[in-house]
Write an enzyme that holds these catalytic residues in place. Structure first.
Site, short mmCIF file in Angstrom:
data_model
loop_
_atom_site.label_atom_id
_atom_site.label_comp_id
_atom_site.label_asym_id
_atom_site.label_seq_id
_atom_site.Cartn_x
_atom_site.Cartn_y
_atom_site.Cartn_z
N PRO A 99 50.13 47.20 44.26
CA PRO A 99 51.55 47.11 44.63
C PRO A 99 51.73 46.54 46.04
CG PRO A 99 51.04 49.27 43.69
CD PRO A 99 49.72 48.57 43.90
N TYR A 100 50.84 46.93 46.95
CA TYR A 100 50.89 46.42 48.32
C TYR A 100 50.66 44.91 48.32
CZ TYR A 100 49.36 45.83 53.19
OH TYR A 100 49.21 45.41 54.48
N ALA A 101 49.65 44.48 47.59
CA ALA A 101 49.35 43.04 47.52
C ALA A 101 50.50 42.26 46.88
CB ALA A 101 48.06 42.82 46.74
#
Lengths: 215, 215
Positions: A129-131
């Site tokens: 999700p961060y990426a």
């Protein structure tokens, strides 16, 4: 040159404000809380108290009259995924829109090392999700009309900076002190040839000034 | 007309596959797991087992040879925020890219009722990441070259459909049975005048066919 630093109270942000002030430029530190201001006032930096989760208009107000915006805020990969969307994605994109609204063309975005979808689709679940948030912020910037530089630093450490890095569109994965990332950013601001460029950067052998010129 | 339904195993998706099959068109149900296939095979629908968290290429494979793609997958506002980014945002956008890759122009996206940033910035904290994900998917679709229709249904219920709705660019917030949302979608597919349109829809007094024609 006056520079709005978004995420000024982060560790890269604090180093960057120092370097901006030391180089005879003027920093405006965008911070979330009034009580974060004293650090920057002590350094003769301007401050603007704006929560990145607020509106584009409020961020644009903070960007009025500066020559460049640096976005180095980040929830980091370990905060709640709600903040990942609201800070790393929406916060970054709202800051780009705010720069445009305030008539500021120059924009430096601190992304993460490798935001390419083909890389992170196979990353650990918790990292995806961060990426993804970083990926869409990067895509947005590259399709904007801003004079952007997109910096992809390697794994961030709190080690003292060495002043030497390796920077190119692709470098081998490695680490880099936050202090050196801040030096890379100020060199980007001083080096017009980095406009429209995107590069990875890790610790290396080349003086930062030369490495940034060569990207 | 052959239609790829992404999110076919959701409640809107299942109604939609039924309506597509009943109307003499052909549905291809995109599902995440092989064991979800029997429901669709029983209805003579085709199936394609693809995880939305995989690559654009894999989704494009599922979209080959269809005339339209409907995206009605959704993690919902109550799942983990990691899935909000990976399904509602990245899954939706990858499906748009997959449609383009497969040469499919027609695309119907089921969004949420009001994705405007000025609305959700003041929404409850827990809702914001979901709204932000939907917002960026909507923006992406509208700036794509797809022949899109963007549907913003009101609060979804499992009530039996009434066949009657109110649909316009802005309507008063209200509820709508998932069955009626599925009917709205199939009417969009049949009504070329909905291409390039975006509308909110809740339960109302107008037969769905007329309401869709008038948006």
């Amino acid at each position: 040159m006056k520079v709005l630093v978004v995420g000024a109270n982060g560790q890269i942000g604090r180093h960057l404000v120092d370097f901006i002030q030391d180089s005879g430029k003027q920093a405006r530190a965008m911070i979330r809380k009034e009580e974060q201001a004293s650090y920057f006032i002590d350094k003769d930096a301007e401050t603007a108290v704006v929560d990145l989760e607020r509106s584009v208009e409020e961020i644009a107000e903070a960007a009025k009259g500066v020559d460049a915006v640096v976005f180095t805020a980040g929830s980091g990969p370990h905060t709640g995924k709600d903040k990942t969307i609201l800070v790393d994605l929406d916060g970054a994109i709202k800051t780009m829109e705010a720069a445009e609204m305030a008539g500021v063309k120059r924009f430096v975005l601190v992304s993460s090392f490798d935001t390419r979808r083909e890389t992170w689709l196979d990353a650990p679940e918790g990292f995806k999700p961060y990426a993804a948030a970083k990926y869409y912020a990067d895509v947005w910037l590259k399709s904007s009309d801003l004079d952007y530089t997109l910096v992809h630093p390697g794994g961030l450490t709190n080690d003292q900076g060495t002043g030497k890095v390796e920077a190119a569109s692709e470098v081998e994965r490695g680490k880099i002190p936050r202090e050196d990332v801040a030096r890379v950013i100020i060199n980007c601001l001083e080096e017009e040839s980095t406009i429209g460029k995107e590069f990875q950067v890790v610790s290396g052998d080349q003086p930062i000034e030369d490495a940034v010129k060569s990207v």
